[in-house]
Structures are given as structure tokens and as C-alpha cells.
Scaffold this motif. Structure first.
Motif: not given
Lengths: 497, 108, 82, 235
Positions: A185, D37, A206-210, A187-190, A181, A213, D33-34, A201, D19-21, A217, D23-25
Motif C-alpha cells: 500500500l 518516482h 493522495e489517498a489518506p485512507g490507504a 509503495h502504491a502511494q509513494t 500488505l 490502512l 505514484a508508482v 512523501l 475502502a483503503g485500496v 496493518c 483510493q489508490l490510482p
């Protein structure tokens, strides 16, 4: 890049391919398969030695698989941390050496080749894990060594081992899932999986919460793999009920992978200032302190030798976590040194306990009274290993603990030294009980009186590791010198300290 | 005009197919024993699926897709009765006896 | 909300319902059947999200092979949760 | 009480995850970002450089070949684990063996009629993975499901006779072995382990061979899990 770098993927490919071939080549031919496995392990060890010499003469070795430059392809890196491979392979060779008689006695002939296949695949997985520079690759290799480890525990017959393996499997699968997980996360971020690329990166993600998390994990996942105290509950049963060579493999090597994962995580998040590493460090210090005390106390109340050793692993993993959490150069290098030394000590102890179990069929410490007269070399090896485990000065166990204590002083947390001392005293308590029982009591069981010294193939690794455990502390300065640059890299990349 | 007719016809077929599925499901829930439920579901599902596929084929028109749909219909026509047959046989072998009104009504 | 989203939402609700039911179910055979239902729902979601190959795998493994393996295991242990 | 505690933990964990997820696009959004790059690089130069018209296959077998190799090893290790632990040897007491139900002639005929089509479809999926969605794992799973279905209907003995027993472990090991050979061929012909050598036809040939090996390996692993549960199985 020198052509020697091609050897780096071979540390993974060689043992795994040998393991894959083992059941096909040596069905029902256990002895031949043992030779095959031993040869493969020695060859892998030779490969790592060559890489190590290359590392000593220059900088870190990086290998882009398929020639695709990272981050587009997968990269393997032989850095200071990956040099742990050297220890993994060397100890695996000794474990295989000792395993032959044990396997012949306990594993049905049709399944012996499968046993060696699993050991080799496990070794390849661990080698890949320590060298992985790519997040998803890290996860894949984690699965390889985990799945083979679950099966190896289940190979010991009986309901206790089956339940222990099941518990290990369930807990391990959850921790793997958490890591997966986190990888998703990140990978989705960067948009990248290469660890150094992701580390860079993450700072502008852009999503510090992710990110937080993902960090959570990864930390929980690797804490489970490293069996740090409240998440250790799967370890004692699994390590104590597994076949003894497997106990040595698991307690000596496989749990250390969790520590490698934690260190990699720490490096990964060092530049991302969103996530407070100080919190992680404090968590590790507290968990470490609790693990040291709880592990030692729980080891003390056990009656079975292998359970004592398993709980002592819990305590020692606490020392390592504590050292990393203190985050001063000497504490971290102490933790790294202790990782190596504890691997040596605990592998030797479990192999010796395995010899005793195989020769006498007895596992409770009270039943082993007087064994010192019948099996002097094996008992002597056990005593030396136990002394090293307590950390009495010239032994290997002392170096890491001393460095961690020094680190605690540097970090201004002197109270930690009291905990380290208390842990050592508690360990000494149960070690003395074992020593007393072995050497200063008359035999109580017929099987002890009729026991003979263990066969040479089991004696050699036991005695060798015991001698190493006691004497390697004298070479502590060399090891510390080797891990120091790595420790500085881990701590220095961190802005909080 | 003909296109509208075609679409309407297809819609009717699909709706009829759905109706068969609904009837089969109600049968599964309401009927008293294994064989009745099996009877309801296998037959209704086969007809329902075939009707829906026919409707889709009408919309697709003369196309390579239609060939696949015909193949699918043939597959369903073969496999669904076989599955029903195998289930009924296994049920009989496992000791299920068909429900009869006399036996089951008297005790109450 | 487009019809596509409605479809997704319906399947997701079905998935969660199935998952909860599997967790609560005392009859293990029923739990296995529900697990197959869960897999088929997931399979629909994959098709809808444009991954027919994953859907195929899900159908074969989740709804087919896993169910067979589970039923074999149940035949050796017992059907009720204790 | 325990249930309430478990529920609380689940709710807290679910909350944290959401909450974590959140924030993702959103998935599929082009400015995530996916998609900017590494993936963008694959899409730009991927298909020619990757060696397969299907981008997923190119990423799986070329850019990230080591991962796929690892997954194949995971499957093999799981199979070895199941065989080594030997579930069939563990149960105590007489097994509840259902009375032998003779194969229904209807089912027998229908299965024999359909099996070649299913096998053909499995092969199609494996090879089609080169250009369209599909591939070794997916096709292998269909093949494995077919073999299990046949074994359910015709009895496990017939299936075991169909599989080449003396060479069974060679066949089971085919996927990791072919991968290892590819890796070494890459080193010999293209200079890097796991690299695909240059002429396009050779590259495609290797990819197809890999897909086939993965498919056979996956199918045999699934059948192995199933057969290890079978009552009269002693390896």
C-alpha cells in the motif's frame, strides 16, 4: 564515508553465510559445528562493536548496497535503534555458549548442525531487521528471523511443541502478510520503499485512507510479533515448550523485533499528518496497561517455571508498549532501556531454567523444592534474575520502569504509576513462590536429591547474566544517556505532542 | 476470399474443440464410475485441445508460432494418453472395479 | 466493459468461488483438487496480465508441487476433516 | 454463532481493505505514484546501468540484490527448517505404505522421453530470464517440478541417487553462497558490497551465474520438501 561502513552489511552476511555453510561443513559433527557457530557469533559481535564505536564518534552510518543511492537502491542504517544489534549479538553468543550441552542431550546428532544453522540465520535476520532502512527489506528480514524461529520451536520433540510451533507459524504468517500488505500500500502511494523517503512523501500522498490502512496493518502486524496483550496468545506455549536456549532467544530477543517495528512505524508516519498518531499512542498505553496486569496475573497462576517466565514476558512487553505510548522523552527512553534490560534478564532466566530442566528433568515449581541445596549457583542465578524481573531498586528491571513512571507523570497520567506498581507486586508474588520453593522447602523429588550443579558451559552464561541483571541497574544512567537522543528523535519528530 | 475461408475454417475447428471439451466435462459429471469418467475426459480433452491448437495454427499461418503449436500438439498427443493410462492403472491397483449394469441396478 | 475486463471478471469470480468452496469443503482431497483449480485460474490471470513467468511458476508450484505435497500429507493423516 | 462472528469479522476487514485500496490510482495508470518516482528512474537508465536487458532481472539482482539475497535465504531457511523438524520422524505407528506398484513401461518410456525436454525448458527459462520474462526462481521451480515428477514415477530412491548425496548440502546452499561471493566480488572490484563490476561481459556473466545458482537452489529446496515427506527418508 569511512571504509568501516562496509562492516554494516557484514553483520547480516556473516552470520547468515556461516549458518548456510554449517550443515555442509559439519554434518553429524555437532561439537565442531558449535565452535563454528560460536566463532561466527563472536565475530559478528566484534563487527557490531566496531560499528558502535564509529557511531559514538560521529553520526549515523548509512550503507547503500551496490553503491546505488537511496531511494533507488537498498540502504542499511546503523542508527541508535540499530545499535540494539550489540545486545542481540552479545546475548546470542551467551545463548550459544549455554546451548551446547542442551543440544547434545536433546537434538539427534544428524540434526545438530541444522540447529546451529537456524540460530545463526535467525541472528542475521534480526541484525538485518534492525538495520533495514527499506520497507521491503524490513519484510524480507522479518521473514528470515520468523521462519527460523518457527523451526527452532518445533525442534523440541513432542505434541505440545509441535502444536505450539504450528500456532506460532500460523499467527506469525498472518502478521507477516499484514506487514507485506502495508508495504504494498505504501509503495502504491509513494512509489518508493526507502523509509525516510516514504516518510517525506506520505505527507503529500493522495489517498489518506490507504495510508491509514497501511498504518493499521503495520501496527497489528508488529503488535503480534511483539506479543502485546490480546495478540499474545501464541507466545506462552511457543516460548515454554521450545528448547530452553531457543526460549531464551525468542523471549529475550525475537519478541523485541516487534517493538523495533513499532518504533520504525511511528517514525515513518510522524510527518504524515493525515493519520492521528495520538490514537496509536493511546492504543499502546491501554494495551500496555492491560498486558502488564494480565501477564502478571497469568504468570501467577502457572505451575510450570517456563510458562511463568513466558507470561512474564507478556507483562514486560506491556511495559515497553506503555512507555512508547506515553510518548514523553523519559517514558520512551525508559521503554528503550527496558527493551535492553528485559532482554538481558529474560535470556538469563530462560537459560537458567534450561539448566534446571536439563539437570533434573523437572519443570513444575512444586517439584523443584529444595533444589537450592543441590544446585546453589544455578538456583541463586534464578533468584537474582527473578528479583531483577520484579524491578526491585538497584536491579536492571527497575531503571526502565522508573523512567516510564516518570514519563507518565510528565504526560499527566499519574494513574499509570499505580498499574506499574501493581504489576511489580504481582511479579513479586510469584517470584517469592519460586524462591520459597527452591530454598525454604525440603526436597520432595528423588531427582532433586540426586541432582548435581549444572555444567560450566551452562553455568557461566546463567551466572553472568544474573549478575548483570542485578548490577546493570547501577549503570542505568549510562544506558539512559545512550538511548535519550533516540527517544528524543522518536518523540520530537511528532507534531501531536 | 481465401482469408475469409481460412478464418471460417479456423473458427469451426476451435468451436469443435470447445464442443469436445464440453462433452468431456458433461461425461465427467454424468458417467457412473471412475473408468468411464476417465475415458470421457482424457480423450475429449486431448482432441479438444488439438482441435483448438489447429484452429489457432490456421490463423497464425506460416510463422514460427506454428512450429511451437505443432510441438504443443505433439506434446499433448504424447502426454494425455500417458496420463490416462497411469490414472487407470493406479485406479485398478487401488481396487476400483469397473461398473456394470447388472451389479448396480439390482439392489434398487 | 471491454472483453478483456469480462475475462478478468470471470476469472476473479471463479477464484472467489473456489476459495469459498475450499474453506467450506469437508473432504480434504476435494479441497486440494479445488486448490489446484484455484491455482490454474490464477495462472490464467497472470498470463492475461502479461506475466508469463509468474504464470509458469504458479502452474508448477500451485497446481503441481503443492498438490503433490498435500496429497502425501493426506495419505499420512486422513481424508476427512474432523 | 462462531461462524457468524467469523463472517462478520471477514466482512468488516474486507470492507476496510476495499475502502483503503479504492483510493489508490488504478493499477497501470501512468500517473500513479508508482510510475513516477523510483520506477521511472529504473526505466530511464535501467537496462544499461542494471546490467541486464530484462528490467525485472536488473531490479531483482542489481538494484535490489539484498532483497533477493534475503529471499534466497528464506528458501534455504525453510528447507533447513523442514529437514530439522524432520516430518518423516514424527509419525507414529506403521505408515500406510501402498503396495509397491511396478512402474508402467508406458509411463516409464514417456517420462524418459519428455524429461530432457522439460529440463531443457527449465534451463532455458533460467537463462532467458536475462533478456525476457523468466529467471532463476521460475526456471528452478520447473526443474524442481520435473524432479518431483520423476521421483513420483520412478521411485524416490532413483532420484536420491541422481542427487549428489555427500555434497547435497553444498548444492542446497549454492544460491546464498554464490550471492555472498558476488557481494564480496562487488566490494573487491567495484567498491561496494553487492555492486556489479564494470566490464559488461563480466557483469552479464555474474548475473547468469546468479540466476543459475538461484534456479538450482530453488529446485533442490522443492525436492527437499518432497523427499522429507517420503516414507523411507532418514537424513
Amino acid at each position: 564515508m569511512s571504509s568501516l561502513a562496509h562492516l554494516l552489511p557484514l553483520t547480516v552476511l556473516l552470520p547468515i553465510t556461516a549458518g548456510v555453510l554449517a550443515p555442509a561443513l559439519f554434518h553429524r559433527r555437532g561439537l565442531a559445528c558449535w565452535w563454528w557457530a560460536l566463532a561466527a557469533a563472536i565475530l559478528t559481535f566484534a563487527t557490531t562493536v566496531t560499528l558502535w564505536r564509529q557511531l559514538q564518534s560521529g553520526s549515523t552510518i548509512s550503507y547503500p548496497l551496490g553503491g546505488w543511492p537511496p531511494p533507488y537502491g537498498i540502504e542499511l542504517v546503523f542508527d541508535g535503534l540499530a545499535a540494539l544489534m550489540l545486545v542481540l549479538c552479545a546475548l546470542s553468543v551467551l545463548i550459544l555458549l549455554a546451548a551446547r550441552r542442551y543440544v547434545e542431550a536433546t537434538v539427534p546428532s544428524s540434526r545438530q548442525s541444522l540447529f546451529y544453522a537456524l540460530i545463526l540465520i535467525n541472528l542475521g535476520g534480526m541484525n538485518g531487521f534492525v538495520a533495514a532502512a527499506d520497507l521491503f527489506n524490513l519484510f524480507v528480514f522479518m521473514e528470515i528471523f520468523s521462519i527460523s524461529a518457527y523451526a527452532l520451536v518445533a525442534l523440541a520433540r513432542g505434541p505440545v511443541a509441535a502444536l505450539a510451533a504450528l500456532k506460532y507459524l500460523l499467527v506469525g504468517a498472518v502478521s507477516s502478510l499484514l506487514v507485506l500488505l502495508a508495504v504494498a500500500l505504501l509503495h502504491a502511494q509513494t512509489g518508493s520503499l526507502n523509509m525516510s523517503d516514504v516518510a517525506g512523501l506520505l505527507a503529500q500522498a493522495e489517498a489518506p485512507g490507504a495510508s491509514a490502512l497501511a498504518l493499521g496493518c503495520l501496527v497489528v502486524g508488529f503488535l503480534v510479533k511483539a506479543a502485546i496483550f490480546p495478540l499474545h496468545f501464541w507466545l506462552p506455549d511457543a516460548h515454554a515448550s521450545a528448547p530452553s536456549p531457543v526460549s531464551a532467544l525468542l523471549s529475550g530477543l525475537v519478541v523485541k523485533m516487534g517493538i523495533v517495528g513499532l518504533v520504525r512505524t511511528r517514525i515513518l508516519f510522524a510527518e504524515a499528518e493525515i493519520v492521528p498518531l495520538l490514537m496509536l499512542d493511546n492504543l499502546l498505553v491501554w494495551l500496555g496497561v492491560i498486558a502488564i496486569l494480565a501477564g502478571a496475573v497469568l504468570a501467577m497462576v502457572q505451575r510450570e517455571l517456563k510458562l511463568m517466565l513466558a507470561y512474564s514476558t507478556v507483562a514486560n512487553m506491556g511495559y515497553i508498549a506503555l512507555g512508547i505510548g506515553l510518548a514523553t522523552p523519559s517514558a520512551v527512553s525508559g521503554a528503550l532501556a527496558h527493551t535492553v534490560y528485559h532482554a538481558t534478564i529474560k535470556t538469563g532466566l530462560f537459560l537458567t531454567a534450561g539448566s534446571i530442566l536439563l539437570c533434573t528433568g523437572l519443570s513444575r515449581v512444586d517439584d523443584l523444592r529444595g533444589l537450592g541445596q543441590r544446585m546453589p549457583l544455578t538456583s541463586g542465578a534464578l533468584v537474582l534474575g527473578l528479583l531483577a524481573a520484579t524491578g526491585i531498586p538497584p536491579t536492571a528491571g527497575f531503571v526502565g520502569k522508573w523512567q516510564i513512571a516518570l514519563g507518565a507523570l510528565q504526560a499527566g497520567q499519574a494513574w499509570v504509576i499505580g498499574v506499574i506498581l501493581a504489576g511489580a507486586l504481582l511479579t513479586l508474588g510469584w517470584a517469592i513462590r519460586v524462591i520459597n520453593s527452591l530454598f525454604f522447602r525440603p526436597p520432595a523429588r528423588a531427582r532433586v536429591i540426586t541432582a548435581n550443579e549444572a555444567p560450566v558451559s551452562m553455568l557461566v552464561p546463567s551466572v553472568l547474566l544474573a549478575v548483570l541483571a542485578v548490577s546493570a541497574g547501577l549503570g542505568g544512567a549510562i544506558l539512559l544517556g545512550l538511548v535519550e537522543p533516540l527517544a528524543l528523535a522518536i518523540v520530537g519528530a511528532d507534531h501531536d505532542h | 476470399m481465401s482469408e475469409l475461408l481460412l478464418t471460417t475454417f479456423a473458427a469451426v475447428l476451435i468451436a469443435a474443440g470447445c464442443l469436445f471439451f464440453l462433452a468431456g466435462t458433461i461425461g465427467l459429471l454424468r458417467l457412473p464410475d471412475f473408468y468411464c469418467r476417465l475415458h470421457a475426459t482424457t480423450k475429449c480433452d486431448a482432441v479438444g485441445a488439438v482441435l483448438i491448437l489447429l484452429g489457432v495454427a490456421l490463423i497464425a499461418g506460416a510463422d514460427t508460432q506454428t512450429v511451437r503449436i505443432v510441438a504443443l500438439i505433439a506434446l499433448i498427443a504424447i502426454s494425455s494418453p500417458t496420463a490416462g493410462h497411469a490414472l487407470a492403472r493406479a485406479g485398478w491397483h487401488a481396487g476400483h472395479r469397473p461398473w456394470t449394469r447388472e451389479e448396480n441396478d439390482e439392489p434398487e | 466493459m471491454s472483453p478483456n475486463d469480462v475475462f478478468d471478471a470471470l476469472i476473479l469470480i471463479l477464484l472467489i468461488t473456489c476459495a469459498l468452496a475450499i474453506a467450506r469443503m469437508k473432504d480434504l482431497a476435494a479441497a486440494v483438487i479445488l486448490f489446484s483449480v484455484y491455482s490454474f485460474a490464477l495462472c490464467l490471470l497472470w498470463v492475461h496480465r502479461g506475466a508469463p513467468d509468474v504464470a509458469m511458476t504458479e502452474a508448477a508450484v500451485g497446481a503441481g508441487i503443492t498438490a503433490v505435497l498435500f496429497f502425501y500429507t493426506l495419505a499420512r493423516t486422513g481424508r476427512r476433516e474432523k | 454463532m462462531r461462524n457468524a462472528l467469523a463472517l462478520l469479522i471477514v466482512i468488516v476487514l474486507a470492507g476496510l481493505m476495499m475502502a483503503g485500496v479504492s483510493q489508490l490510482p488504478p493499477p497501470g495508470s501512468p500517473d500513479g505514484a508508482v510510475h513516477r518516482h523510483v520506477a521511472a528512474h529504473y526505466i530511464d537508465g535501467g537496462t544499461e546501468a542494471g546490467g541486464a536487458p530484462n528490467l525485472v532481472t536488473a531490479v531483482l539482482l542489481n538494484y535490489r540484490a539484498l532483497d533477493t539475497y534475503g529471499e534466497v535465504v528464506v528458501i534455504f531457511a525453510a528447507l533447513v527448517a523442514v529437514l530439522a523438524v524432520g516430518l518423516s520422524g514424527h509419525s507414529r505407528g506403521p505408515r500406510r505404505q501402498p503396495d509397491e506398484l511396478p512402474v508402467s513401461p508406458v509411463v516409464d518410456r514417456i517420462i524418459r522421453l519428455l524429461a530432457p525436454f522439460i529440463a531443457l525448458f527449465a534451463l532455458f527459462m533460467i537463462l532467458e530470464g536475462h533478456v525476457l520474462p523468466g529467471g532463476g526462481f521460475q526456471g528452478g521451480v520447473v526443474l524442481g517440478a520435473l524432479l518431483i515428477l520423476l521421483s513420483l514415477v520412478l521411485g524416490p530412491r532413483r532420484i536420491r541417487r541422481m542427487l549428489p548425496t555427500p555434497a547435497l548440502f553444498w548444492t542446497r546452499a549454492i544460491a546464498p553462497l554464490v550471492f555472498a561471493l558476488t557481494a564480496i566480488a562487488g566490494l573487491a572490484l567495484a567498491g561496494w558490497l553487492f555492486a556489479l563490476p564494470e566490464p559488461a561481459w563480466l557483469r552479464e556473466l555474474i548475473l547468469v551465474g546468479l540466476e543459475l545458482a538461484i534456479g538450482i537452489g530453488a529446485a533442490l529446496a522443492l525436492v527437499g520438501f518432497y523427499l522429507s515427506l517420503e516414507a523411507d527418508h532418514h537424513d
